[in-house]
Write a protein that holds these residues in place. Structure first.
Motif, PDB file in Angstrom:
ATOM      1  N   LEU A 424       1.949   1.588   6.814  1.00  0.00           N
ATOM      2  CA  LEU A 424       3.211   2.281   6.539  1.00  0.00           C
ATOM      3  C   LEU A 424       4.132   2.270   7.754  1.00  0.00           C
ATOM      4  N   SER A 427       7.600   0.006   8.390  1.00  0.00           N
ATOM      5  CA  SER A 427       8.805   0.398   7.652  1.00  0.00           C
ATOM      6  C   SER A 427       9.518   1.542   8.371  1.00  0.00           C
ATOM      7  N   ALA A 444      15.669   1.870  -0.925  1.00  0.00           N
ATOM      8  CA  ALA A 444      14.513   1.033  -0.585  1.00  0.00           C
ATOM      9  C   ALA A 444      13.363   1.499  -1.463  1.00  0.00           C
ATOM     10  N   VAL A 445      13.213   0.891  -2.618  1.00  0.00           N
ATOM     11  CA  VAL A 445      12.311   1.383  -3.653  1.00  0.00           C
ATOM     12  C   VAL A 445      10.881   0.915  -3.378  1.00  0.00           C
ATOM     13  N   PRO A 446       9.950   1.834  -3.176  1.00  0.00           N
ATOM     14  CA  PRO A 446       8.558   1.428  -2.938  1.00  0.00           C
ATOM     15  C   PRO A 446       7.881   0.970  -4.219  1.00  0.00           C
ATOM     16  N   SER A 447       6.975   0.012  -4.072  1.00  0.00           N
ATOM     17  CA  SER A 447       6.242  -0.497  -5.230  1.00  0.00           C
ATOM     18  C   SER A 447       5.296   0.569  -5.758  1.00  0.00           C
ATOM     19  N   THR A 450       1.595   2.527  -4.917  1.00  0.00           N
ATOM     20  CA  THR A 450       1.170   2.324  -3.531  1.00  0.00           C
ATOM     21  C   THR A 450       1.320   3.630  -2.752  1.00  0.00           C
ATOM     22  N   SER A 452       2.989   3.828  -0.212  1.00  0.00           N
ATOM     23  CA  SER A 452       4.379   3.838   0.242  1.00  0.00           C
ATOM     24  C   SER A 452       5.280   4.735  -0.596  1.00  0.00           C
ATOM     25  N   GLU A 453       4.809   5.134  -1.765  1.00  0.00           N
ATOM     26  CA  GLU A 453       5.588   6.093  -2.566  1.00  0.00           C
ATOM     27  C   GLU A 453       5.855   7.383  -1.798  1.00  0.00           C
ATOM     28  N   TRP A 455       7.355   7.739   0.780  1.00  0.00           N
ATOM     29  CA  TRP A 455       8.737   7.723   1.243  1.00  0.00           C
ATOM     30  C   TRP A 455       9.658   8.465   0.268  1.00  0.00           C
TER      31      TRP A 455
END
Length: 464
Positions: A424, A427, A444-447, A450, A452-453, A455
């Protein structure tokens, strides 16, 4: 004795020195790279690479146990772990690094380099080197040894002895709650040692948010490490069957080995800097182009740990790129750009230094760990609780922090704690270096699904 002249002389053949030498050579300069131990340096043989090789199997085993249906055992195989580490380090054979240097046009010279005058370096054996344009110092750092009665009588481990160990001690004491201390404590616990970590504070990693230290101490204890907080060593002594440690507060422990991990200092001893009016053992203070500020003539540069700026391999290599390019431009009579964020300036050392602690859980941080007094900073803390983390591991436990400059609406710091959060970090580093406005980060849309959501949850918690 022989005398040779080069455009640039780099003292220190670790990753940082290699990068500085390569960048200067790429600029068309004739470069000598002087190294008194192994080309490839501390990181390759005794630090970053072997330590992560020792940590990875235990982290992987812990991760596998958090996913039902994965057939796992109860312990790692130390012999296999050491063999894999040895593959990565080549058992200290630096032939490949020497061939790499020669392949990119660098002349490797083995020996201890000492500055003996302006643009002058003398190497063991009496070889005298002269630089037409610059000398770049990249000698790294050495362990800082505390003053503890009896320590000099027991042959304690430093980080080198820990990462190059050929066997697992039955009982290991670790003094110090920094990155080396916590990583090696966990690595040897997962390899089967009885480990005692001795730290002075209430938690390890004191420069990071408290939740990071709390999570790491819980992970250490889960791995079987006994953590002695608010402690230290009054003295040590050799006894039958091991080394006796007298802890502050009166407790005593007997261990087979003691790892002293109490920090490092710039490696300027024996470098000859006193001939330039500088203090041996002190850092070489530089500007962002890498020039040593206290030396006139724009010929002495320094990069990496030896500067005391940001003692991390990746930051040292970053500074080395700037310094090598600065030297090449200066030698060609071209302007050296000192502006922030230019190709010749290591600006990120002041604003965005990323670091990962590879324990279980991992800690990944960049920029500020918390708000600075008197600055328009706001802190947002949340649990990492998204679909991606839930799928990643049962009972996933993690936390995330953003530090926001509310006047500019940009990030100035980020910290993540949890399993596999290291990925992470870049980013967050990009967001800080690029000064990306927080409302733009919403796009900046996280997949899905993951980790990364997190964010999105952080931006929501901030109020976007």
């Amino acid at each position: 004795m022989s005398a040779q002249t080069f455009d640039v002389i780099v003292i220190g053949g670790g990753p940082v020195g290699e990068v500085a030498a390569e960048r200067a050579a790429r600029g068309g300069l004739q470069v000598a790279l002087v190294e008194h131990e192994r080309f490839g340096g501390e990181c390759s043989y005794w630090a970053c690479i072997p330590s992560k090789a020792l940590l990875r199997p235990g982290n992987l085993l812990a991760a596998a146990k958090r996913v039902p249906g994965v057939p796992v055992g109860d312990a790692v195989d130390p012999a296999a772990v050491f063999a894999r580490r040895d593959w990565f380090t080549g058992k200290g054979d630096d032939t490949g690094q020497v061939k790499w240097a020669e392949g990119v046009g660098i002349v490797p010279i083995r020996g201890h380099g000492r500055i003996t005058g302006e643009r002058k370096v003398t190497v063991d054996g009496g070889d005298e080197l002269t630089a037409r344009h610059a000398v770049i110092v990249a000698t790294g750092s050495v362990p800082r040894t505390p003053s503890i009665p009896g320590l000099d009588t027991i042959s304690p481990w430093g980080s080198r002895e820990a990462t190059s160990a050929e066997a697992v001690p039955r009982r290991l004491g670790v003094l110090g709650g920094g990155v080396v201390g916590v990583e090696m404590a966990q690595a040897f616990a997962t390899l089967g040692a009885e480990v005692h970590l001795i730290i002075s504070g209430a938690r390890p990693l004191p420069r990071l948010p408290e939740f990071a230290g709390d999570a790491v101490i819980a992970g250490l204890r889960e791995a079987g490490v006994t953590v002695h907080t608010g402690s230290g060593l009054d003295s040590v002594s050799a006894v039958d069957g091991g080394k006796e440690l007298a802890l502050k507060g009166g407790d005593r422990l007997v261990v087979d080995e003691l790892l002293v991990a109490t920090g490092r200092r710039p490696a300027t001893d024996g470098l000859g800097v006193e001939t330039l009016g500088l203090e041996a053992g002190a850092p070489l203070t530089t500007d962002d182009n890498g020039r040593v500020s206290a030396v006139d003539g724009d010929w002495l540069f320094a990069v990496g740990d030896v500067t005391g700026r940001a003692p991390l391999t990746h930051q040292g290599k970053y500074a080395a790129r700037a310094a090598g390019d600065s030297v090449a431009a200066q030698a060609a009579g071209k302007p050296v750009d000192s502006a922030a964020w230019s190709a010749h300036s290591a600006t990120a050392d002041h604003h965005a230094i990323p670091q990962v602690v590879f324990t279980d859980p991992e800690v990944a941080s960049v920029g500020l760990a918390g708000p600075e007094e008197g600055k328009p900073h706001r802190v947002v803390d949340i649990d990492i609780a998204v679909a991606g983390s839930s799928l990643h591991a049962d009972r996933y436990a993690g936390k995330a922090r953003l530090v926001v400059d509310t006047e500019r609406d940009v990030l100035v710091g980020a910290t993540f704690v949890g399993q596999d959060v290291a990925e992470l970090l870049h980013s967050a580093t990009i967001a800080i270096v690029g000064e990306v406005p927080l409302p733009r980060l919403w796009h900046a849309v996280p997949s899905f699904p993951t980790i990364s959501e997190v964010w999105l949850r952080l931006l929501e918690a901030y109020g976007l």
